[in-house]
Enzyme design. Structure first.
Site, PDB file in Angstrom:
ATOM      1  NE  ARG A   1      23.047   9.500  28.432  1.00 24.12           N
ATOM      2  CZ  ARG A   1      21.981  10.103  27.880  1.00 24.12           C
ATOM      3  NH1 ARG A   1      21.942  10.338  26.581  1.00 24.12           N
ATOM      4  NH2 ARG A   1      20.958  10.460  28.632  1.00 24.12           N
TER       5      ARG A   1
ATOM      6  NE  ARG B   1      22.274  12.192  21.744  1.00 25.46           N
ATOM      7  CZ  ARG B   1      21.375  12.431  22.695  1.00 25.46           C
ATOM      8  NH1 ARG B   1      21.040  11.468  23.545  1.00 25.46           N
ATOM      9  NH2 ARG B   1      20.815  13.615  22.804  1.00 25.46           N
TER      10      ARG B   1
ATOM     11  CE  LYS C   1      17.376  13.248  22.409  1.00 28.98           C
ATOM     12  NZ  LYS C   1      16.777  12.804  23.678  1.00 28.98           N
TER      13      LYS C   1
ATOM     14  CE  LYS D   1      18.201   8.574  21.576  1.00 34.28           C
ATOM     15  NZ  LYS D   1      17.274   8.507  22.693  1.00 34.28           N
TER      16      LYS D   1
ATOM     17  CB  CYS E   1      13.643   6.910  32.875  1.00 37.47           C
ATOM     18  SG  CYS E   1      12.416   7.977  33.659  1.00 37.47           S
TER      19      CYS E   1
ATOM     20  CB  CYS F   1      15.538  13.421  34.933  1.00 36.10           C
ATOM     21  SG  CYS F   1      14.989  14.015  33.326  1.00 36.10           S
TER      22      CYS F   1
ATOM     23  CB  CYS G   1       8.586  13.434  31.756  1.00 42.34           C
ATOM     24  SG  CYS G   1       9.845  13.319  30.489  1.00 42.34           S
TER      25      CYS G   1
ATOM     26  CB  CYS H   1      14.346   7.937  28.928  1.00 44.31           C
ATOM     27  SG  CYS H   1      14.585   9.670  28.480  1.00 44.31           S
TER      28      CYS H   1
HETATM   29 FE1  SRM Z   1      16.494  10.015  27.317  1.00 49.33          FE
HETATM   30  C1  SRM Z   1      16.320  13.369  27.693  1.00 49.33           C
HETATM   31  C2  SRM Z   1      17.906   9.805  30.280  1.00 49.33           C
HETATM   32  C3  SRM Z   1      17.311   6.889  26.551  1.00 49.33           C
HETATM   33  C4  SRM Z   1      14.134  10.054  24.786  1.00 49.33           C
HETATM   34  N1  SRM Z   1      17.059  11.425  28.661  1.00 49.33           N
HETATM   35  C5  SRM Z   1      16.903  12.761  28.577  1.00 49.33           C
HETATM   36  C6  SRM Z   1      17.662  13.444  29.729  1.00 49.33           C
HETATM   37  C7  SRM Z   1      19.048  13.777  29.262  1.00 49.33           C
HETATM   38  C8  SRM Z   1      16.937  14.656  30.351  1.00 49.33           C
HETATM   39  C9  SRM Z   1      17.251  16.035  29.845  1.00 49.33           C
HETATM   40  O1  SRM Z   1      17.213  16.266  28.617  1.00 49.33           O
HETATM   41  O2  SRM Z   1      17.501  16.914  30.676  1.00 49.33           O
HETATM   42  C10 SRM Z   1      17.644  12.281  30.767  1.00 49.33           C
HETATM   43  C11 SRM Z   1      18.741  12.309  31.828  1.00 49.33           C
HETATM   44  C12 SRM Z   1      18.175  11.786  33.127  1.00 49.33           C
HETATM   45  C13 SRM Z   1      19.175  11.487  34.162  1.00 49.33           C
HETATM   46  O3  SRM Z   1      19.034  12.041  35.292  1.00 49.33           O
HETATM   47  O4  SRM Z   1      20.080  10.722  33.941  1.00 49.33           O
HETATM   48  C14 SRM Z   1      17.564  11.082  29.863  1.00 49.33           C
HETATM   49  N2  SRM Z   1      17.527   8.659  28.203  1.00 49.33           N
HETATM   50  C15 SRM Z   1      17.957   8.698  29.483  1.00 49.33           C
HETATM   51  C16 SRM Z   1      18.475   7.355  29.939  1.00 49.33           C
HETATM   52  C17 SRM Z   1      19.634   7.452  30.924  1.00 49.33           C
HETATM   53  C18 SRM Z   1      17.301   6.571  30.549  1.00 49.33           C
HETATM   54  C19 SRM Z   1      17.617   5.259  31.210  1.00 49.33           C
HETATM   55  O5  SRM Z   1      16.853   4.907  32.093  1.00 49.33           O
HETATM   56  O6  SRM Z   1      18.561   4.573  30.850  1.00 49.33           O
HETATM   57  C20 SRM Z   1      18.830   6.731  28.571  1.00 49.33           C
HETATM   58  C21 SRM Z   1      20.231   7.031  28.128  1.00 49.33           C
HETATM   59  C22 SRM Z   1      20.584   6.237  26.896  1.00 49.33           C
HETATM   60  C23 SRM Z   1      22.004   6.366  26.438  1.00 49.33           C
HETATM   61  O7  SRM Z   1      22.885   5.718  26.999  1.00 49.33           O
HETATM   62  O8  SRM Z   1      22.240   7.079  25.447  1.00 49.33           O
HETATM   63  C24 SRM Z   1      17.831   7.456  27.680  1.00 49.33           C
HETATM   64  N3  SRM Z   1      15.893   8.734  25.865  1.00 49.33           N
HETATM   65  C25 SRM Z   1      16.285   7.430  25.803  1.00 49.33           C
HETATM   66  C26 SRM Z   1      15.442   6.704  24.898  1.00 49.33           C
HETATM   67  C27 SRM Z   1      15.494   5.198  24.605  1.00 49.33           C
HETATM   68  C28 SRM Z   1      16.406   4.876  23.458  1.00 49.33           C
HETATM   69  O9  SRM Z   1      17.195   5.731  23.021  1.00 49.33           O
HETATM   70  O10 SRM Z   1      16.328   3.755  22.979  1.00 49.33           O
HETATM   71  C29 SRM Z   1      14.530   7.614  24.402  1.00 49.33           C
HETATM   72  C30 SRM Z   1      13.349   7.280  23.443  1.00 49.33           C
HETATM   73  C31 SRM Z   1      13.763   7.086  22.052  1.00 49.33           C
HETATM   74  C32 SRM Z   1      13.830   8.393  21.349  1.00 49.33           C
HETATM   75  O11 SRM Z   1      14.883   9.011  21.366  1.00 49.33           O
HETATM   76  O12 SRM Z   1      12.813   8.826  20.801  1.00 49.33           O
HETATM   77  C33 SRM Z   1      14.819   8.887  25.005  1.00 49.33           C
HETATM   78  N4  SRM Z   1      15.410  11.503  26.309  1.00 49.33           N
HETATM   79  C34 SRM Z   1      14.456  11.276  25.360  1.00 49.33           C
HETATM   80  C35 SRM Z   1      13.827  12.523  25.029  1.00 49.33           C
HETATM   81  C36 SRM Z   1      12.705  12.748  23.988  1.00 49.33           C
HETATM   82  C37 SRM Z   1      13.279  13.132  22.681  1.00 49.33           C
HETATM   83  C38 SRM Z   1      12.209  13.500  21.682  1.00 49.33           C
HETATM   84  O13 SRM Z   1      12.317  13.104  20.546  1.00 49.33           O
HETATM   85  O14 SRM Z   1      11.278  14.205  22.029  1.00 49.33           O
HETATM   86  C39 SRM Z   1      14.420  13.500  25.848  1.00 49.33           C
HETATM   87  C40 SRM Z   1      14.083  14.992  25.903  1.00 49.33           C
HETATM   88  C41 SRM Z   1      14.868  15.787  24.933  1.00 49.33           C
HETATM   89  O15 SRM Z   1      15.738  15.303  24.207  1.00 49.33           O
HETATM   90  O16 SRM Z   1      14.576  16.986  24.863  1.00 49.33           O
HETATM   91  C42 SRM Z   1      15.396  12.825  26.642  1.00 49.33           C
HETATM   92 FE1  SF4 Z   2      13.817  12.308  32.433  1.00 49.33          FE
HETATM   93 FE2  SF4 Z   2      11.545  11.975  31.182  1.00 49.33          FE
HETATM   94 FE3  SF4 Z   2      13.715  10.734  30.296  1.00 49.33          FE
HETATM   95 FE4  SF4 Z   2      12.609   9.949  32.516  1.00 49.33          FE
HETATM   96  S1  SF4 Z   2      11.645   9.894  30.511  1.00 49.33           S
HETATM   97  S2  SF4 Z   2      14.788  10.340  32.210  1.00 49.33           S
HETATM   98  S3  SF4 Z   2      11.834  11.811  33.388  1.00 49.33           S
HETATM   99  S4  SF4 Z   2      13.415  12.908  30.305  1.00 49.33           S
END
Ligand code: SRM
Ligand code: SF4
Length: 569
Positions: free
Chosen positions: A80, A149, A217, A219, A438, A444, A483, A487
């Site tokens: 990323r 981030r 993390k 943000k 996502c 993922c 899930c 994201c």
């Molecule tokens: Fe996310 C984890 C993809 C934005 C909340 N996110 C993941 C992981 C790394 C899965 C993992 O931990 O094994 C995903 C990788 C999937 C893949 O195959 O690429 C993933 N997140 C993404 C992306 C690529 C989704 C997308 O469709 O674009 C976004 C990357 C953003 C970036 O460039 O940095 C992405 N993730 C977000 C957002 C939206 C935002 O930041 O505005 C959120 C919700 C806001 C937040 O953080 O609360 C988000 N991602 C999560 C979470 C839940 C965290 C929590 O507080 O519980 C996880 C799970 C974790 O961290 O354990 C997670």
């Molecule tokens: Fe993976 Fe869940 Fe984030 Fe989708 S929402 S990219 S399934 S961690």
């Protein structure tokens, strides 16, 4: 009562805390692991590579076949890039495009935080991939891991002091909050090689993060009342600019937004960021540092599911949060002005920048840039970017803006889009341009259900139904995740579709386009092929009884949870 009976032991720290502490500033054994002939990292370094911008994954489509053959998982890596405000040059875009071909699966993905992701990188190619990204002057450092981030900002390249200042501040904070450890340079950029623990290390001061980095993390985003395309209310820290006479005179500092939750665990929940205080432009950096340090010191380091800043705010409330923040801020905190958010522009299509140049926003379905069949999006973008050398902005809605174009470019761009099978933004349905998904399966590791591969057909069905109901001119946001981690911020949208298990989803309604309110569960365990049918009675009733130009989410919110649920049985 003895002292032992009255003293409560400090909570046990999570395993990741110990890994960070013993990592020698994020080095761990990554360098040695990279040199080892293996397909994956050990458990400790698997955690640490996140800080360097990569996740160890496996191809989930291949799992069953490989299991039958008796071979293990097909390990691969996601990489990323952290791109403040989503701003990249033409040559950087073309470099990422080449790297995607050379080392990854031949696709690029624009993320919901204005970054790029590559998927399918093999461990043997990870170093070359990250090295090549850095040669293009982009970075993956801190794109993942327990640090700040990517910093988001409204992506439009308008030549106004306001838009330019927000981009400048995003660049500054991204730099300011980047980890200072030299590990990244040593490991990926051929810095001085590091021998294991005995070596005398170049340990630098991490003045903001300290030895343990953050509990989780963090943000940050900048927004305008008229342009909340970054979804400020989902951010740990958000600055909503206060504009007067075309200049920014201050910001409402918001804190504690977040999306992730776990099905069935009431201790976890999405949360809308709250306005905490007002800061002037010269107080901004100290205010941001104060919030990060508060999180560093008070975030939960025992339970990673409860480790986000939102749980500190939910537990303390705004008043206590503000009082504690005051102990970190070197200026007296004043109350927020509670500026209202009114706009969520996508910036698609052709726009004047205000400096004699133009930009063109192209909608990218779920952020995936690829060639498939007659739709040759990746080739089209490469061709356009090679031809016009535009500067580029990636949007939080996973779209792309080609900027600094001359006026005469418009017809030529349209012609090339037609040649490569790309639909012009004004020919796409509003429900499609306002949708996000996502990646979910196959990359993922946390996905319970499909999202990116499933949403296009759900949107196709919705388009038909909305047209029949005469609702096709409404901006209805639909966000789908595989899930509950959220994201693509599905808990603020008009319609949220959240993976539950296999082909079953939880359906949410009642958020809004500008993302200022959480939605609620309409129905749980809805089969994928029943999603649109389940929404239909609610959409039909919306058409029948909406008040004025009320949005779909606003209507659901007005009706309330039980009335909406009663419609779907
Ligand atoms: Fe996310 C984890 C993809 C934005 C909340 N996110 C993941 C992981 C790394 C899965 C993992 O931990 O094994 C995903 C990788 C999937 C893949 O195959 O690429 C993933 N997140 C993404 C992306 C690529 C989704 C997308 O469709 O674009 C976004 C990357 C953003 C970036 O460039 O940095 C992405 N993730 C977000 C957002 C939206 C935002 O930041 O505005 C959120 C919700 C806001 C937040 O953080 O609360 C988000 N991602 C999560 C979470 C839940 C965290 C929590 O507080 O519980 C996880 C799970 C974790 O961290 O354990 C997670
Ligand atoms: Fe993976 Fe869940 Fe984030 Fe989708 S929402 S990219 S399934 S961690």
């Amino acid at each position: 009562m003895s002292i032992e009976q009255t003293t409560t032991a400090p909570p046990k720290r999570s395993a990741v805390e110990l890994i960070k502490e013993n990592s020698r500033q994020l080095r761990g054994g990554i360098a040695e692991e990279l040199a080892r002939d293996s397909e994956k990292f050990n458990d400790q370094d698997k955690q640490l590579i996140k800080f360097h911008g990569s996740y160890q994954q496996d191809n989930r489509d291949a799992r069953k076949g490989r299991h039958r053959q008796g071979s293990g998982k097909a390990f691969q890596f996601m990489v990323r890039c952290k791109i403040p405000g989503g701003k990249v040059t033409a040559s950087q875009y073309l470099a990422i495009d080449r790297i995607a071909e050379q080392y990854a699966n031949g696709t690029l993905r624009i993320t919901s935080r204005q970054g790029f992701q590559l998927h399918g990188v093999l461990k043997s190619k990870l170093k070359q991939t990250i090295h090549a990204i850095n040669q293009s002057l982009l970075t993956t450092l801190g794109a993942c891991g327990d640090v700040s981030r990517n910093v988001m900002a409204p992506p439009a390249p308008f030549a106004t002091p306001v838009y330019q200042e927000l981009q400048r501040q995003a660049d500054f904070l991204a730099q300011h909050f980047a980890p200072r450890s030299k590990a990244y340079h040593e490991i990926w950029l051929n810095g001085v090689p590091v021998a294991h623990a005995s070596a005398s290390l170049d340990i630098v001061d991490e003045p903001i993060y300290g030895k343990l980095y953050l509990p989780r993390k963090f943000k940050v985003a900048f927004a305008l009342p008229t342009d909340n395309s970054v979804d400020l209310y989902a951010q740990d820290l958000g600055f909503l600019a206060h504009v007067e006479n075309g200049d920014i005179i201050g910001y409402d500092l918001h804190a504690g937004g977040g999306m992730g939750m776990t099905h069935g665990n009431e201790n976890t929940f999405p949360f809308i960021a709250k306005p905490i205080c007002y800061v002037t432009p010269d107080q901004l950096v100290a205010g941001a540092e104060g919030v990060i340090k508060l999180f560093r010191d008070h975030g939960n380091r025992a339970d990673r599911k409860r480790a986000r800043l939102k749980y500190v705010l939910a537990e303390w409330g705004v008043d206590k949060f503000r009082a504690v923040l005051q102990t970190y801020a070197p200026f007296p905190l004043t109350l927020p002005k509670n500026l209202p958010v009114t706009g969520f522009p996508l910036h698609l299509g052709w726009h004047e920048q205000g400096d004699g140049k133009y930009f063109y926003g192209i909608s990218i379905e779920n952020g995936r840039i690829k060639d498939e069949g007659d739709l040759r999006l990746r080739t089209a973008l490469r061709t356009l970017i090679e031809k016009y050398q535009p500067s580029i902005r990636l949007t939080p809605m996973q779209d792309i803006l080609l900027c600094d174009l001359p006026k005469f470019a418009k017809p030529l761009i349209h012609r090339l889009m037609t040649v490569y099978g790309i639909t012009k933004p004004d020919r796409l349905s509003l429900v499609q341009t306002h949708s996000l998904a996502c990646p979910a399966i196959p990359t993922c590791g946390l996905a319970l259900s499909e999202a990116e591969r499933a949403l296009p057909s759900i949107i196709d069905q919705l388009e038909v139904e909305l047209q029949q109901l005469g609702l096709d001119k409404e901006k209805i946001s639909v966000r789908m995740t595989g899930c509950p981690n959220g994201c693509v911020r599905p808990y603020q949208s008009d319609i949220g579709i959240v993976g539950r298990s296999g082909d079953k989803y939880t359906l949410f309604v009642g958020g809004n386009l500008i993302g200022s309110r959480l939605n609620f569960v309409l129905k749980d365990l809805v089969r994928m092929d029943q999603i649109v049918a389940t929404l239909l009675p609610v959409l039909a009733n919306y058409k029948a009884i909406r008040v004025g130009d009320e949005g779909f989410g606003d209507y659901c919110h007005r009706l309330g949870e039980s009335a909406c649920r009663a419609m779907v049985g």
